[in-house]
Design a protein around this motif. Structure first.
Motif, PDB file in Angstrom:
ATOM      1  N   THR A   1     106.351   4.284  -8.006  1.00  0.00           N
ATOM      2  CA  THR A   1     105.404   4.703  -9.004  1.00  0.00           C
ATOM      3  C   THR A   1     105.646   4.603 -10.513  1.00  0.00           C
ATOM      4  O   THR A   1     107.202   3.867 -10.186  1.00  0.00           O
ATOM      5  CB  THR A   1     105.509   5.841  -9.319  1.00  0.00           C
ATOM      6  OG1 THR A   1     106.934   6.552  -9.310  1.00  0.00           O
ATOM      7  CG2 THR A   1     105.004   7.237  -8.285  1.00  0.00           C
TER       8      THR A   1
ATOM      9  N   TYR B   1      95.196   2.994  -9.160  1.00  0.00           N
ATOM     10  CA  TYR B   1      95.860   3.920  -9.042  1.00  0.00           C
ATOM     11  C   TYR B   1      95.255   4.394  -6.930  1.00  0.00           C
ATOM     12  O   TYR B   1      94.410   4.242  -6.589  1.00  0.00           O
ATOM     13  CB  TYR B   1      95.891   5.251  -9.445  1.00  0.00           C
ATOM     14  CG  TYR B   1      96.856   4.671 -10.588  1.00  0.00           C
ATOM     15  CD1 TYR B   1      97.766   4.362 -11.390  1.00  0.00           C
ATOM     16  CD2 TYR B   1      95.414   4.422 -12.314  1.00  0.00           C
ATOM     17  CE1 TYR B   1      98.070   3.826 -12.572  1.00  0.00           C
ATOM     18  CE2 TYR B   1      95.549   3.790 -13.233  1.00  0.00           C
ATOM     19  CZ  TYR B   1      97.299   3.881 -13.750  1.00  0.00           C
ATOM     20  OH  TYR B   1      97.790   2.823 -14.126  1.00  0.00           O
TER      21      TYR B   1
ATOM     22  N   ASN C   1      95.242   7.887  -6.233  1.00  0.00           N
ATOM     23  CA  ASN C   1      95.136   8.516  -5.931  1.00  0.00           C
ATOM     24  C   ASN C   1      92.831   8.105  -6.479  1.00  0.00           C
ATOM     25  O   ASN C   1      92.427   9.418  -6.810  1.00  0.00           O
ATOM     26  CB  ASN C   1      95.380   9.676  -7.437  1.00  0.00           C
ATOM     27  CG  ASN C   1      95.496   9.494  -8.428  1.00  0.00           C
ATOM     28  OD1 ASN C   1      94.637   7.935  -9.049  1.00  0.00           O
ATOM     29  ND2 ASN C   1      95.955  10.225 -10.084  1.00  0.00           N
TER      30      ASN C   1
ATOM     31  N   ARG D   1     102.457   6.680 -11.756  1.00  0.00           N
ATOM     32  CA  ARG D   1     101.232   6.810 -10.622  1.00  0.00           C
ATOM     33  C   ARG D   1     101.387   5.848  -9.595  1.00  0.00           C
ATOM     34  O   ARG D   1     101.691   4.692  -9.695  1.00  0.00           O
ATOM     35  CB  ARG D   1      99.998   6.937 -10.822  1.00  0.00           C
ATOM     36  CG  ARG D   1      99.269   8.518 -11.932  1.00  0.00           C
ATOM     37  CD  ARG D   1      97.993   8.115 -12.779  1.00  0.00           C
ATOM     38  NE  ARG D   1      98.103   7.528 -13.192  1.00  0.00           N
ATOM     39  CZ  ARG D   1      97.760   7.260 -14.349  1.00  0.00           C
ATOM     40  NH1 ARG D   1      96.195   7.512 -13.867  1.00  0.00           N
ATOM     41  NH2 ARG D   1      97.137   6.137 -15.778  1.00  0.00           N
TER      42      ARG D   1
END
Length: 153
Positions: free
Chosen positions: A75, A97, A99, A127
């Motif tokens: 990250t 990212y 996610n 992230r």
């Protein structure tokens, strides 16, 4: 007696050489230095070392490139772009990212050869970056600038 003295002096010289080498290596990776990267892609900076995430060359007058980064790099709280081999005009950057979220960053700045952008903060929690897409142009059509992207933890 002379043999023992010679052996002790050799050992002391070896320790002094190793210590100065370690000190020079530490200074090359210190806080915010603009020196060489020592071959490992790390540079000091506020908040920790900058880690080389990837690099691209600008081939055409205007170009866009994508650097895939992924989970293995961890990250980051910020990113930075460094330029070599010619002036580059950054237009925008998109950070995607892992996610699924993405963020568009309007940079709109001219970076001279040998220059760099400020550390660009990535809002929110740290992230994992999946990829970084860049839109830019080069200042001189005869050059082939290199863009290096660094992540800052």
């Amino acid at each position: 007696m002379l043999k023992k003295f010679s052996l002790v002096m050799s050992a002391m010289l070896l320790v002094a050489t190793a210590s100065s080498s370690a000190l020079a290596q530490h200074r090359g990776h210190g806080n915010g230095g603009n020196g060489g990267n020592g071959g490992n892609g790390k540079h000091g900076g506020p908040g920790g070392p900058a880690i080389l995430l990837g690099e691209r060359h600008i081939d055409g007058r205007a170009d866009n490139d994508k650097i895939d980064i992924g989970r293995d790099n961890g990250t980051f709280r910020a990113i930075q772009f460094r330029v070599e081999g010619g002036r580059v005009n950054f237009d925008r950057i998109t950070v995607k990212y892992l996610n699924g979220e993405h963020e568009e960053i309007n940079v709109r700045s001219d970076i001279p050869s040998g220059g760099k952008t400020r550390a660009i903060d990535l809002p929110g929690n740290r992230r994992v970056i999946e990829s970084i897409s860049m839109w830019y142009s080069k200042g001189n059509w005869r050059t082939r600038p290199t863009i290096r992207v660094y992540g800052i933890r």
